[in-house]
Write a protein that holds these residues in place. Structure first.
Motif, PDB file in Angstrom:
ATOM      1  N   ARG A  75       0.821  -1.222   0.000  1.00 51.80           N
ATOM      2  CA  ARG A  75       0.000   0.000   0.000  1.00 51.80           C
ATOM      3  C   ARG A  75       0.852   1.268   0.000  1.00 51.80           C
ATOM      4  NH1 ARG A  75      -3.343  -3.497  -0.637  1.00 51.80           N
ATOM      5  NH2 ARG A  75      -5.341  -3.691   0.466  1.00 51.80           N
ATOM      6  N   GLY A  76       2.126   1.111  -0.322  1.00 51.92           N
ATOM      7  CA  GLY A  76       2.984   2.287  -0.312  1.00 51.92           C
ATOM      8  C   GLY A  76       3.805   2.408  -1.566  1.00 51.92           C
ATOM      9  N   PHE A  77       4.368   1.294  -1.996  1.00 43.79           N
ATOM     10  CA  PHE A  77       5.308   1.364  -3.122  1.00 43.79           C
ATOM     11  C   PHE A  77       5.001   0.349  -4.209  1.00 43.79           C
ATOM     12  CE2 PHE A  77       9.524   0.358  -5.005  1.00 43.79           C
ATOM     13  CZ  PHE A  77       9.721   1.572  -5.640  1.00 43.79           C
TER      14      PHE A  77
ATOM     15  N   LEU B  95       4.035  -6.723   7.303  1.00 43.64           N
ATOM     16  CA  LEU B  95       3.569  -5.980   8.476  1.00 43.64           C
ATOM     17  C   LEU B  95       2.099  -5.585   8.317  1.00 43.64           C
ATOM     18  CD1 LEU B  95       4.458  -4.732  11.191  1.00 43.64           C
ATOM     19  CD2 LEU B  95       4.876  -2.603   9.959  1.00 43.64           C
ATOM     20  N   ARG B  96       1.760  -5.132   7.132  1.00 41.88           N
ATOM     21  CA  ARG B  96       0.373  -4.757   6.868  1.00 41.88           C
ATOM     22  C   ARG B  96      -0.561  -5.953   7.111  1.00 41.88           C
ATOM     23  NH1 ARG B  96      -3.485  -4.852   2.750  1.00 41.88           N
ATOM     24  NH2 ARG B  96      -2.240  -5.912   1.174  1.00 41.88           N
ATOM     25  N   LEU B  97      -0.171  -7.106   6.613  1.00 39.90           N
ATOM     26  CA  LEU B  97      -1.015  -8.292   6.764  1.00 39.90           C
ATOM     27  C   LEU B  97      -1.065  -8.765   8.221  1.00 39.90           C
ATOM     28  CD1 LEU B  97      -0.111 -10.279   3.521  1.00 39.90           C
ATOM     29  CD2 LEU B  97      -2.019  -8.713   3.928  1.00 39.90           C
ATOM     30  N   MET B  98       0.040  -8.574   8.930  1.00 36.91           N
ATOM     31  CA  MET B  98       0.056  -8.983  10.340  1.00 36.91           C
ATOM     32  C   MET B  98      -0.824  -8.054  11.185  1.00 36.91           C
ATOM     33  SD  MET B  98       3.862 -10.508  11.075  1.00 36.91           S
ATOM     34  CE  MET B  98       4.881  -9.214  10.383  1.00 36.91           C
ATOM     35  N   GLU B  99      -0.790  -6.759  10.877  1.00 37.99           N
ATOM     36  CA  GLU B  99      -1.641  -5.824  11.629  1.00 37.99           C
ATOM     37  C   GLU B  99      -3.117  -6.071  11.302  1.00 37.99           C
ATOM     38  OE1 GLU B  99       0.441  -2.117  10.672  1.00 37.99           O
ATOM     39  OE2 GLU B  99       1.185  -2.077  12.747  1.00 37.99           O
ATOM     40  N   GLN B 100      -3.357  -6.457  10.064  1.00 38.35           N
ATOM     41  CA  GLN B 100      -4.717  -6.810   9.675  1.00 38.35           C
ATOM     42  C   GLN B 100      -5.176  -8.062  10.452  1.00 38.35           C
ATOM     43  OE1 GLN B 100      -5.497  -8.936   5.869  1.00 38.35           O
ATOM     44  NE2 GLN B 100      -6.183  -6.922   5.177  1.00 38.35           N
TER      45      GLN B 100
END
Lengths: 307, 264
Positions: free
Chosen positions: B36-38, B87-92
Motif C-alpha cells: 500500500r505504499g510502493f 507488516l500490513r497483513l500482520m496488523e490486519q
C-alpha cells in the motif's frame, strides 16, 4: 555468460540489465573461489605521536587541536567520539550515573579466541564492552542514556550491548523517563552468532514497551550506524537525529556493489542521503546536539532534575 | 553430519517452498498483495486461509523453483516493501483476531540500492518492534534458510520452529568467514562454529520445535514433513488461542528477553 544467455532466451519482459544484475547476484550468492584483496597504497608518512592525519582534508593536525568535540579545525570533519567523551559533551556536568558498570561478555558459542580478544580490548580501551549506559540530565531534564563506542569491536552488538540497552528501556518504562541512544556500530557481533541476532529482537521488544508506556525515545545516529543496529533500535526512535556526513545503512557498501555490479555514489548511505529519503528527522551539528536534545525534552514535558 | 551439509540441503532448488506448504496445509488461501505504499514484492507472499477450520493469516518468504521464477521472486530476498507488506497483513490479522503463521526461507534481506533508499533497516526494525506486541498468537517456521535480520523480521513470534535441515544464522557461513577470517572459503568451518542447525538451536533454546524430514531432505518426501507441520500447527494453535492475550504477550516478551549470555 551461458547463464545470462539461458535467461535471455526464456524471458523478454525483463530488461537485459536486470538479468545481468540478477545473474551477478546468483554468482555472488555462491561461495567465492577467490577473494580479491583491495590494494591499499601504503603511504609511509611520518606522523608525530601527538598528531593525526585528517582523513577528509589530509592535513596533519595536533590531536589536542580537535578539542573535546573532536572536530577537525581545518575542515570541520567530525572524528569519532568515544562513549566517555560523548557523555561529557552531552550530559550536564556531574549528572551521569552509570548503570551495569561491570557487565561483560561471556562466550555463548565458545568461539575460539573471543574471550581473549575481549580481555585485550578491555585493557586497551578501559571499557567493558561497546556501550555505556546510565541516567543523567540534559539541560536539567532527566533521561536514561546509552552511548555506543566504536573503539570496542566497532561497537558491535552482542549480549552485553543488547542486555544493557534493554535495561535502559526497562528503566525508562518503569521510571517514566525518556531514553536517548547514541548509536555507533558495525552491527551484530559475529562471535556471538545467533545470540547477537536475538539481541535485535530483545531490544526492539523493550523499545515497544517503552513506547506503549507513552515515553519518548530519541536516537542520535553517529558514524557508523550499520547492520543489525540500523535494523533494530537505531531506526525506532520517535525522533531520529543524525550527525552530518555519518555512515548509516543496513547492508555494507561493498556487498551492495558486488551484488548490483555498480559503483555507488559517494553520498550513498550518508545522513544526508537518509534525510533526503525520509529516514532521519534532522541532521544536527555536533556542537548543537545538547541544545537540540534539551529543546526536544522540554517540548515533551519531560521531568526536571528535582521531583 | 557437518553443519554445512544442512546449509546445502536448505539451499537446494528442489526444496519445497512456502507456497508448497500453504497449498498442502491450508484451505481457502486468498493471496493479498502489496504494501500500500510502493509496490508488491514478490519475494514475500501472504494472505488469509484456514487451517482446521480456523481463519489465519499466513505469510511466507518465497523462493523460486526455476530460474525464471527466481528472478521474479528475487531469489527470496525481500525489499523493504516486502517486509512492509508482511507488516500490513500482520496488523490486519491482529484487527480480526486471526493467528499468524510465517514461513521463512531467505538468505537475507536484499542488499541493493533501492532497498537502502527505501529503508531496509527501518522496515526490519519496525517489524521487530510491532511483532513483539501483536495481540494475536504468532508462529514462525523456518523452512529453508533463516538468513539474519531478513529472517528475524518475520520471526519475533510466540513460537519459532525449524525444519530439521533448515539453518538460522546471523550471517551466511560464507559472509561470516569472510568477515572474521577474510576468507569465504572457510565457510564449512564457520558453519560448524556458528551453531546454525535446528538441533543446535533447539539445544540453545532459540527455537521450540524441530520438524522432521526424511533422509536427504524434505524434497524426498514432502508429504511426510508437510503433514507433520500441519499436525503440529493445529495442536499449537489450540494451545496459543486458549491463552489470555496479556499472558501471551508477557510470555513472548520473556521469550526474547531471555536471550543473551554475560557476566556481571
Amino acid at each position: 555468460m551461458k547463464l545470462i544467455d539461458n535467461i535471455k532466451g526464456g524471458l523478454d519482459k525483463i530488461s537485459v540489465e536486470t538479468l545481468k544484475e540478477r545473474a551477478e547476484a546468483i554468482k555472488n550468492a555462491l561461495p567465492k573461489v577467490s577473494e580479491k584483496k583491495e590494494e591499499k597504497p601504503e603511504t609511509k608518512e611520518e606522523i608525530p605521536e601527538d598528531c593525526i592525519k585528517c582523513p577528509s582534508c589530509n592535513n596533519i593536525i595536533e590531536k589536542k587541536s580537535l578539542g573535546s568535540l573532536k572536530i577537525c579545525p581545518n575542515c570541520a570533519k567530525l572524528f569519532r567520539m568515544n562513549a566517555k567523551d560523548r557523555i561529557k559533551a552531552i550530559a550536564d556536568e556531574g549528572s551521569f550515573k552509570e548503570m551495569d558498570i561491570n557487565m561483560e561478555a561471556a562466550n555463548p558459542l565458545n568461539f575460539p579466541d573471543y574471550s581473549a580478544k575481549i580481555k585485550g580490548l578491555q585493557e586497551k580501551t578501559g571499557l567493558k564492552d561497546a556501550v555505556k549506559t546510565g541516567t543523567c540530565t540534559i539541560g536539567g531534564y532527566r533521561c536514561v542514556i546509552g552511548v555506543m563506542d566504536s573503539g570496542f569491536m566497532m561497537g558491535s552488538m552482542g549480549s552485553v550491548v543488547g542486555e544493557k540497552l534493554t535495561r535502559v528501556f526497562e528503566y525508562g518504562t518503569e521510571h517514566k523517563l525518556p531514553v536517548i541512544i547514541f548509536t555507533c556500530s558495525g552491527g551484530a557481533r559475529m562471535q556471538e552468532g545467533i545470540v547477537s541476532l536475538m539481541q535485535m529482537a530483545k531490544v526492539s521488544a523493550a523499545v515497544a514497551k517503552h513506547s506503549e508506556a507513552g515515553q519518548l525515545y530519541v536516537t542520535v545516529l553517529t558514524d557508523p550506524t550499520t547492520g543489525g543496529v540500523t535494523a533494530s533500535f537505531a531506526m525506532l526512535g520517535d525522533i531520529i537525529l543524525a550527525e552530518p556526513k555519518t555512515l548509516i545503512g543496513f547492508a555494507g557498501r561493498r556487498v551492495i556493489e558486488q551484488t548490483i555490479k555498480q559503483k555507488l555514489p559517494d553520498e550513498f548511505q550518508t545522513s544526508e542521503f537518509l534525510l533526503e529519503h525520509g529516514f532521519v528527522d534532522a541532521i544536527v551539528e555536533r556542537e548543537k546536539l545538547p541544545d537540540t536534545l534539551k529543546t526536544i525534552l522540554k517540548l515533551h514535558n519531560c521531568k526536571k532534575e528535582v521531583e | 553430519m557437518p553443519a554445512y551439509d544442512n546449509v546445502k540441503i536448505a539451499r537446494k532448488i528442489s526444496r519445497p517452498t512456502a507456497l508448497d506448504y500453504i497449498d498442502h496445509i491450508f484451505e481457502d488461501f486468498v493471496e493479498l498483495h502489496g504494501d500500500r505504499g510502493f509496490r508488491d514484492d514478490k519475494a514475500v507472499i501472504g494472505g488469509i486461509a484456514s487451517i482446521n477450520g480456523i481463519p489465519v493469516t499466513v505469510i511466507g518468504i518465497q523462493k523460486g523453483k526455476t530460474m525464471e521464477e527466481n528472478i521474479e521472486r528475487n531469489f527470496g530476498q525481500p525489499h523493504p516493501e516486502g517486509y512492509r507488506k508482511a507488516l500490513r497483513l500482520m496488523e490486519q490479522a491482529e484487527k480480526f483476531h486471526r493467528p499468524i503463521i510465517n514461513l521463512i526461507n531467505t538468505s537475507g534481506a536484499y542488499p541493493g540500492l533501492g532497498a537502502e533508499e527505501r529503508g531496509q533497516g527501518e522496515a526490519i526494525a519496525k517489524n521487530l518492534m510491532v511483532m513483539a506486541n501483536l495481540r494475536t498468537p504468532t508462529i514462525s517456521v523456518i523452512i529453508g534458510e533463516g538468513g539474519s535480520g531478513g529472517a528475524l523480521a518475520l520471526a519475533v513470534t510466540d513460537r519459532v520452529w525449524m525444519l530439521e535441515n533448515s539453518v538460522y544464522a546471523v550471517l551466511s557461513p560464507e559472509g561470516f568467514a569472510s568477515i572474521l577470517w577474510k576468507d569465504a572459503k572457510r565457510a564449512k568451518e564457520a558453519a560448524d562454529l556458528m551453531k546454525i542447525t535446528a538441533e543446535d538451536l533447539l539445544d540453545m533454546g532459540v527455537i521450540e520445535k524441530v520438524i522432521k524430514e526424511v533422509d536427504g531432505g524434505c524434497q524426498n518426501d514432502f508429504g511426510f514433513t508437510a503433514n507433520l507441520m500441519k499436525a503440529k500447527l493445529e495442536s499449537e494453535l489450540e494451545i496459543l488461542m486458549a491463552k489470555d492475550i496479556d499472558t501471551l504477550l508477557k510470555e513472548r516478551y520473556n521469550r526474547f528477553r531471555s536471550f543473551g549470555e554475560f557476566k556481571e
